[in-house]
Scaffold this active site. Structure first.
Site, PDB file in Angstrom:
ATOM      1  CB  THR A 201     -65.085  40.359  49.028  1.00 28.90           C
ATOM      2  OG1 THR A 201     -65.955  39.344  48.539  1.00 28.90           O
ATOM      3  CG2 THR A 201     -65.072  40.325  50.528  1.00 28.90           C
ATOM      4  CD  GLU A 417     -68.025  41.369  20.253  1.00 26.05           C
ATOM      5  OE1 GLU A 417     -68.905  42.249  20.199  1.00 26.05           O
ATOM      6  OE2 GLU A 417     -68.288  40.161  20.408  1.00 26.05           O
TER       7      GLU A 417
HETATM    8  P1  ADP Z   1     -64.777  38.493  44.736  1.00 28.13           P
HETATM    9  O1  ADP Z   1     -65.378  38.858  46.049  1.00 28.13           O
HETATM   10  O2  ADP Z   1     -65.279  39.325  43.602  1.00 28.13           O
HETATM   11  O3  ADP Z   1     -64.849  37.035  44.418  1.00 28.13           O
HETATM   12  P2  ADP Z   1     -62.378  39.280  46.062  1.00 28.13           P
HETATM   13  O4  ADP Z   1     -62.771  40.630  46.506  1.00 28.13           O
HETATM   14  O5  ADP Z   1     -62.438  38.209  47.087  1.00 28.13           O
HETATM   15  O6  ADP Z   1     -63.241  38.826  44.800  1.00 28.13           O
HETATM   16  O7  ADP Z   1     -60.959  39.362  45.400  1.00 28.13           O
HETATM   17  C1  ADP Z   1     -59.964  38.420  45.631  1.00 28.13           C
HETATM   18  C2  ADP Z   1     -58.619  39.086  45.708  1.00 28.13           C
HETATM   19  O8  ADP Z   1     -58.190  39.528  44.439  1.00 28.13           O
HETATM   20  C3  ADP Z   1     -58.625  40.318  46.573  1.00 28.13           C
HETATM   21  O9  ADP Z   1     -58.368  40.014  47.904  1.00 28.13           O
HETATM   22  C4  ADP Z   1     -57.532  41.174  45.987  1.00 28.13           C
HETATM   23  O10 ADP Z   1     -56.310  40.881  46.565  1.00 28.13           O
HETATM   24  C5  ADP Z   1     -57.496  40.750  44.541  1.00 28.13           C
HETATM   25  N1  ADP Z   1     -58.160  41.755  43.711  1.00 28.13           N
HETATM   26  C6  ADP Z   1     -59.282  41.570  42.986  1.00 28.13           C
HETATM   27  N2  ADP Z   1     -59.629  42.700  42.332  1.00 28.13           N
HETATM   28  C7  ADP Z   1     -58.712  43.628  42.663  1.00 28.13           C
HETATM   29  C8  ADP Z   1     -58.531  45.021  42.319  1.00 28.13           C
HETATM   30  N3  ADP Z   1     -59.362  45.650  41.494  1.00 28.13           N
HETATM   31  N4  ADP Z   1     -57.491  45.667  42.851  1.00 28.13           N
HETATM   32  C9  ADP Z   1     -56.641  45.042  43.690  1.00 28.13           C
HETATM   33  N5  ADP Z   1     -56.760  43.752  44.055  1.00 28.13           N
HETATM   34  C10 ADP Z   1     -57.764  43.031  43.553  1.00 28.13           C
HETATM   35 ZN    ZN Z   2     -71.650  38.889  17.850  1.00 26.12          ZN
HETATM   36 MG    MG Z   3     -66.197  37.586  47.415  1.00 25.01          MG
END
Ligand code: ADP
Ligand code: ZN
Ligand code: MG
Length: 616
Positions: A201, A417
Site C-alpha cells: 500500500t 540453499e
Molecule cells: P501492505 O499493504 O503490504 O500490507 P503496508 O503498505 O500497509 O503493507 O505497510 C505497513 C507499514 O509498514 C507502512 O505504513 C510503513 O510504515 C511500513 N513499511 C512497510 N514497508 C516499508 C518500506 N519498504 N519502507 C518504509 N516503511 C515500510
Molecule cells: Zn530445498
Molecule cells: Mg495493504
C-alpha cells in the site's frame, strides 16, 4: 451532498410527525355536539331559527349565543323535519360536503413519506452515517490527497527493483507522448504481490505522490456489499471517474476480496462477487493502454486470484514485494527512526541482524514500541535496551504473525540453499542459479531460483539428472555439513522422485528397463485422480524393477551431489557466511564467490551466460 441527503431524510420525518400530531389534535369542527333531546327541547323552546341539513342525517345550526352546533340524527330525518316545521324553523339542505382535496392526498402520502423517511434514516445508520443517499452504486474510491502527507519513494526503503518497475509507470503518466511516439505500450495493470506488511500500500501511495496525477484508492472489500449488483455498479462508477480524470492511477488494494476465482465457492459460488469481478474484467478490457489510466492493485493471495485477471492485457505486470532482507530492514528502521532521538550506541545494523523474518510493518512497529518504552521509562532518548525489549514485544505482539528466525534455523536454511545454489552453478547441465535467499516465503524457509538459459523444447537425460542432483543438494548439504537432516527437503524429494519416475516410465531413459513407456495414462478417467487413472500394463516384476531402478538413479545423483559439495567445502562455507550476512545473494554475488575458488570458471561460459544476463 452528504449533509444535504441526510437533512432530506431528517426533514421528511419531522414533517410526517408534525402532520400526524396536527391531525390528531385538530378538531374537525368547532361545533358543539348536542344530544338529540337537548336539540328537540331547544327547537320547541323556539331557540333555534334555522338549521342546515347536511347529507342524510347531520344537522347544523346556530344557538342563540352564536355558538354553532351539530347533531347526528338517529334513523331518518323525516321525523325531525316534522318537528322543525311545527316550530317554524327554516330548513336549508345541502349535500354532504366534499372533504378538502388534500385530506385524501394525505391519507395516501403520509405512510409513504414516513416509510421513505425511515428507510433513509436506517440506511444512513447502516452505512456508519458516512454515506450518501442513493450512493450504493457509487464507488467509494477516495481521491488521494496529493497535497496532504505526500508519500514519495524516499519514504520507502529498499525495494530498488520494485521501484524501478514503478518508476516506469510514473514516467509514462508524466510524459505519455514519449512512449506513444515510439508505439510503446505501457502495461494496463500492475499487480503488487507480497505478504502483509511488506509495504505494498505504501509503494502505491508513493507512486501517487511521485506521479502528480489523480490517484484513486479503493479497497477490494469496498465492492462487496450485501446487495447483488452493487459491486458491479461501483466498479463501473470507479472507471467512469477514472476516465474523467485521466491521466490517473486507480489503485485497488486487497484485490483478492473481489478477484477470487469464480465458481470456487461451495454450492456454485457467490453471485454478487462474480458479477463484480466480471464487471472489473469488462472495464479493464474497455480502455486502451494509452488512454492514461493505469490500474494498480495489491494482494497477498495471488494464488486465489481468478486466472482471467492475470491474462495479458489486464494485470500484465506483476511486481513481487517480498519480506525485506538485512539491508532492507536496516533502511526501513532508519526511515522510521527519523525524528526520534536515539542514544549513541543504537546501531540499526545490529538491530536489523536480530530481526530476520520481520516485515516493513514490523520494523515500523519496533521503532514505535521502543519509543513508547523509552517514554514510559522517563528517558530523553531511545536506548539499545528499549530496542531489545521492543523486539520481544513485536514478536509476542497481538498478531503473533512475526517471528524471528532462530540462529539454528538460519544455519540449516543457509546450508540447504547453498547446496542448491552451488550445484546449480557447478553442474554442467543444471539450470544456473539466478538468486538465492534465506528469507522465508510461504512455507519455504528459503529458496533458490534457477533459470534455464534458453527456451528448450527438449530436455536431455543429463539435464534431468543434474536437475535431480541439484534438488538433492539441499538435503546433502545438511547431511554433510551439519551432520543432521531436516524436514526442509520434503518438497525437493517429491520433485526429484517425480522426475526420476517419469524418466523411467515415460521417457524410456533407464538403461535397465530400456526405451519403453510403462503404464498407460487413461485420459477418459481423469476424474478418478491421476494415480488411479494410470493403468498398469506391466507385471509385478517390472514394478519391482522400476522401484529398484529409481532407487539406483536417485542414489547416483545423491552421491554426485555429495562429491561436488565435499570437494568444494570452502566455497560452501563462504557462501553460507555470505548468505547469513546478506540473506539474499543475486547472480553477481554468487559468481563472485565461485570465481574466488575457481578462477576462470565463467570464462568459457561467457557466451552462455550472455543470453541471460547481458553484460558480464
Ligand atoms: P501492505 O499493504 O503490504 O500490507 P503496508 O503498505 O500497509 O503493507 O505497510 C505497513 C507499514 O509498514 C507502512 O505504513 C510503513 O510504515 C511500513 N513499511 C512497510 N514497508 C516499508 C518500506 N519498504 N519502507 C518504509 N516503511 C515500510
Ligand atoms: Zn530445498
Ligand atoms: Mg495493504
Amino acid at each position: 451532498m452528504k449533509k444535504f441527503s441526510k437533512s432530506i431524510g431528517f426533514y421528511l420525518i419531522i414533517i410526517a410527525i408534525g402532520v400526524l400530531i396536527a391531525n390528531y389534535f385538530m378538531p374537525h369542527q368547532t361545533a358543539e355536539e348536542l344530544t338529540y333531546s337537548q336539540f328537540i327541547d331547544m327547537v320547541e323552546a323556539g331557540d333555534i331559527k334555522e338549521v342546515t341539513i347536511v347529507g342524510e342525517n347531520l344537522i347544523r345550526g346556530e344557538l342563540p349565543d352564536d355558538q354553532s352546533f351539530q347533531i347526528d340524527i338517529p334513523g331518518t330525518i323525516e321525523k325531525v323535519e316534522g318537528i322543525l316545521r311545527d316550530n317554524d324553523v327554516d330548513i336549508i339542505t345541502r349535500p354532504e360536503p366534499e372533504p378538502p382535496w388534500w385530506t385524501g392526498l394525505f391519507a395516501y402520502l403520509l405512510p409513504t413519506v414516513i416509510l421513505i423517511g425511515a428507510w433513509i434514516f436506517i440506511m444512513n445508520k447502516m452505512q456508519g452515517g458516512g454515506n450518501k443517499m442513493m450512493s450504493f452504486g457509487k464507488s467509494k474510491a477516495r481521491l488521494h490527497d496529493n497535497e496532504k502527507k505526500k508519500v514519495t519513494f524516499d519514504d520507502v526503503a529498499n525495494y530498488e527493483e520494485v521501484k524501478e518497475e514503478l518508476v516506469e509507470v510514473v514516467e509514462f503518466l508524466k510524459s505519455p507522448d514519449k512512449f506513444n511516439k515510439l508505439g510503446a505500450k505501457i502495461p494496463k495493470g500492475v499487480l503488487l504481490v507480497g505478504p502483509p506488511g511488506t509495504g505494498k500500500t505504501l509503494m502505491a501511495r508513493a507512486v501517487a505522490g511521485e506521479a502528480g496525477v489523480p490517484f484513486f484508492i479503493i479497497s477490494g472489500s469496498d465492492f462487496v456489499e450485501m446487495f447483488v449488483g452493487v459491486g458491479a455498479s461501483r466498479v463501473r462508477d470507479l472507471f467512469e471517474q477514472g476516465k474523467e480524470n485521466a491521466p490517473c492511477i486507480i489503485f485497488i488494494d486487497e484485490l483478492d476480496a473481489v478477484g477470487r476465482q469464480r465458481g470456487a465457492g461451495v454450492g456454485g459460488g457467490h453471485d454478487e462477487r462474480e458479477q463484480t469481478l466480471n464487471q472489473l474484467l469488462v472495464e479493464m478490457d474497455g480502455f486502451e493502454a494509452n488512454e492514461g489510466i493505469i490500474l494498480m492493485a495489491a494482494t497477498n493471495r495471488p494464488d486465489v486470484l481468478d486466472p482471467a485477471l492475470l491474462r495479458p492485457g489486464r494485470f500484465d505486470r506483476q511486481v513481487i514485494v517480498d519480506k525485506p532482507d538485512y539491508k532492507g530492514r536496516k533502511g526501513i528502521l532508519e526511515i522510521h527512526l527519523k525524528g526520534k532521538p536515539t542514544e549513541d550506541d543504537v546501531d540499526t545494523g545490529v538491530l536489523a541482524r536480530r530481526t530476520p523474518g520481520f516485515t516493513g510493518a514490523d520494523m515500523e512497529n519496533l521503532a514505535n514500541e521502543a519509543a513508547i518504552l523509552a517514554a514510559r521509562r522517563g528517558k530523553e532518548s531511545i536506548g539499545m535496551l528499549e530496542f531489545d525489549d521492543a523486539i520481544d514485544r513485536v514478536i509476542a505482539g497481538p498478531q503473533k504473525k512475526s517471528r524471528v528466525i532462530s540462529d539454528k534455523e538460519q544455519d540449516i536454511v543457509s546450508y540447504h540453499e547453498t547446496g542448491h545454489a552451488l550445484l546449480g552453478e557447478l553442474l554442467e547441465d543444471a539450470d544456473p542459479t539466478h538468486k538465492v535467499t534465506i528469507i522465508p516465503r510461504g512455507r519455504a524457509g528459503g529458496f533458490t531460483i534457477n533459470l534455464p538459459q534458453e527456451d528448450k523444447s527438449f530436455i536431455t537425460k543429463s539435464e534431468l539428472l543434474d536437475k535431480v542432483t541439484m534438488l538433492l543438494g539441499g538435503r546433502v548439504a545438511e547431511e554433510v555439513f551439519l551432520d543432521d537432516i531436516s524436514t526442509g527437503a520434503q518438497n525437493d524429494l517429491e520433485r526429484s522422485t517425480k522426475i526420476i519416475r517419469n524418466m523411467i516410465t515415460d521417457y524410456g531413459m533407464s538403461e535397465n528397463l530400456g526405451p519403453l513407456t510403462l503404464g498407460q495414462k487413461q485420459n477418459e478417467q481423469v476424474f478418478l485422480g491421476r494415480d488411479i487413472s494410470r493403468s498398469r500394463n506391466y507385471s509385478e516384476d517390472v514394478a519391482a524393477l522400476i522401484d529398484k531402478e529409481a532407487r539406483a538413479m536417485v542414489d547416483a545423483c545423491y552421491e554426485q551431489a555429495r562429491t561436488v559439495l565435499t570437494e568444494n567445502r570452502d566455497m560452501v562455507e563462504d557462501m553460507v557466511a555470505a548468505l547469513k550476512e546478506h540473506e539474499t545473494l543475486n547472480k553477481d554475488d554468487i559468481k563472485e564467490i565461485i570465481g574466488k575458488y575457481k578462477p576462470g570458471f565463467y570464462d568459457d561460459e561467457e557466451a552462455k551466460t550472455d543470453s541471460l544476463e547481458g553484460d558480464e
